[in-house]
Scaffold this active site. Structure first.
Site, PDB file in Angstrom:
ATOM      1  N   CYS A  12       0.866  -1.180   0.000  1.00 45.55           N
ATOM      2  CA  CYS A  12       0.000   0.000   0.000  1.00 45.55           C
ATOM      3  C   CYS A  12       0.903   1.231   0.000  1.00 45.55           C
ATOM      4  CB  CYS A  12      -0.868  -0.007   1.251  1.00 45.55           C
ATOM      5  SG  CYS A  12       0.108   0.068   2.752  1.00 45.55           S
ATOM      6  N   HIS A  40       5.150  -6.563   8.236  1.00 45.11           N
ATOM      7  CA  HIS A  40       5.022  -7.981   8.560  1.00 45.11           C
ATOM      8  C   HIS A  40       5.280  -8.827   7.320  1.00 45.11           C
ATOM      9  CE1 HIS A  40       2.456  -6.450  12.073  1.00 45.11           C
ATOM     10  NE2 HIS A  40       3.671  -6.710  12.483  1.00 45.11           N
ATOM     11  N   GLU A 124      -0.028  -1.010  15.385  1.00 45.67           N
ATOM     12  CA  GLU A 124      -0.789   0.206  15.043  1.00 45.67           C
ATOM     13  C   GLU A 124      -1.783   0.550  16.159  1.00 45.67           C
ATOM     14  OE1 GLU A 124      -2.903   0.345  11.210  1.00 45.67           O
ATOM     15  OE2 GLU A 124      -4.354   1.651  12.193  1.00 45.67           O
ATOM     16  N   SER A 218       0.930 -11.378   8.813  1.00 43.38           N
ATOM     17  CA  SER A 218       0.352 -10.131   8.310  1.00 43.38           C
ATOM     18  C   SER A 218      -1.161 -10.125   8.552  1.00 43.38           C
ATOM     19  CB  SER A 218       0.649  -9.998   6.811  1.00 43.38           C
ATOM     20  OG  SER A 218      -0.275  -9.126   6.224  1.00 43.38           O
ATOM     21  N   ASN A 220      -3.432  -7.909   7.766  1.00 44.87           N
ATOM     22  CA  ASN A 220      -4.319  -7.521   6.669  1.00 44.87           C
ATOM     23  C   ASN A 220      -4.439  -8.631   5.628  1.00 44.87           C
ATOM     24  OD1 ASN A 220      -2.677  -6.606   4.112  1.00 44.87           O
ATOM     25  ND2 ASN A 220      -1.516  -5.886   5.869  1.00 44.87           N
TER      26      ASN A 220
HETATM   27  S1  SF4 Z   1      -2.569  -0.167   5.360  1.00 49.84           S
HETATM   28 FE1  SF4 Z   1      -1.618   1.087   6.974  1.00 49.84          FE
HETATM   29  S2  SF4 Z   1       0.294   1.704   6.103  1.00 49.84           S
HETATM   30 FE2  SF4 Z   1      -0.980   1.039   4.393  1.00 49.84          FE
HETATM   31  S3  SF4 Z   1      -1.982   2.914   3.639  1.00 49.84           S
HETATM   32 FE3  SF4 Z   1      -3.337   1.914   5.122  1.00 49.84          FE
HETATM   33  S4  SF4 Z   1      -2.860   2.941   7.037  1.00 49.84           S
HETATM   34 FE4  SF4 Z   1      -1.173   3.339   5.667  1.00 49.84          FE
END
Ligand code: SF4
Length: 281
Positions: A12, A40, A124, A218, A220
């Site tokens: 990202c 990660h 975070e 990770s 996400n």
């Molecule tokens: S996932 Fe986290 S690091 Fe990536 S753009 Fe979104 S807030 Fe920013």
């Protein structure tokens, strides 16, 4: 077999930015340290370590000269300790995480109790909770909602870890509203995550199977996998081409690919080239 790659697969904006900042500071020859892994993903961490940036677990007088703050951000106390130790700070906190920090600080000043929806152990979330003076309430899932605690809260500001699943967050918010009379909800799921999640809600139905690429630590990537798996049982989560089994792809006319925000382009490219080379019977 058709290979369909999600447009949003991989790094990202915040991760790319943090890595660029890290590489630049290493090139300048500074003795740079960072608290924990930059992202990660093992491959990325290895590369950053090879560039000369050292990972440490806590700040001490012997820490070094320059502290790199990662994209996830850090609690305020880390910044003050670094200043006390006279470290130069290179702040690579993602601007979207910084925005969450600003919201919680402002809302606490206005008298709101801060509630964070997210993984309590994630860096975070620790960073967000560490922006405020009073202990923030972190809610991970519906099971972690305790009515007796909520009934005591009159005004609350609710923010969400940037990579959370929006549907889960909204479900939690609707329950919080039953207990808290004055609730201000900020959807702080970042734009790149929202785009990733929108894509993953479509792709599993349009492909015979799905491969989600990213490290097992990770968060996400895990979320992308969970959404995909709910929509298409033939969803798999891998961190390298070696983990892909040919049997998964048997009879598949199309495979959908996506990757977490910390998965490097080279891993995605390796997997695409591996899948393209397969001769499936
Ligand atoms: S996932 Fe986290 S690091 Fe990536 S753009 Fe979104 S807030 Fe920013």
């Amino acid at each position: 077999m058709q290979i369909n790659l999600a447009k949003s697969a991989g790094f990202c904006f915040g991760v790319k930015r943090a890595l660029d900042i890290a590489k630049k500071s290493a090139r300048k020859g500074n003795k740079v340290v960072m608290l924990g892994d930059i992202v990660h993903n093992e491959k990325v961490v290895r590369k950053i370590t090879l560039s000369g940036i050292k990972k440490i677990s806590r700040l001490t007088p012997a820490t070094g000269k320059t502290l790199l703050i990662r994209a996830h951000g850090e609690p305020l106390k880390v910044f003050s300790l670094a200043k006390q130790l006279k470290l130069k700070i290179i702040d690579a906190t993602c601007p979207m995480v910084k925005e969450i920090h600003k919201i919680v600080r402002k809302m606490e000043r206005a008298g709101y109790k801060i509630i964070v929806i997210g993984d309590s152990k994630h860096d975070e979330v620790r960073g967000i909770a560490g922006q405020v003076k009073e202990k923030a309430l972190v809610i991970e899932n519906l099971g972690a909602i305790h009515p007796n605690v909520l009934k005591k809260i009159k005004k609350a500001c609710v923010v969400v870890q940037s990579t959370q699943n929006l549907d889960n967050a909204l479900e939690i918010v609707s329950i919080l509203k039953e207990y808290i009379p004055n609730l201000n909800f900020f959807n702080t799921i970042c734009r790149p995550t929202q785009i990733k999640q929108a894509e993953i809600k479509n792709m599993p139905m349009r492909n015979d199977c799905m491969i989600i690429i990213g490290s097992k630590n990770s968060a996400n990537t895990k979320r992308l996998y969970e959404i995909s798996r709910r929509l298409n049982k033939k969803s798999w989560w891998v961190n390298s081409k070696k983990e892909i089994r040919r049997s998964w792809l048997k009879d598949a006319k199309s495979v959908g690919l996506t990757a977490g925000a910390s998965t490097p382009q080279e891993t995605i490219a390796e997997i695409i080239s591996y899948l393209s080379s397969l001769k499936l019977s």
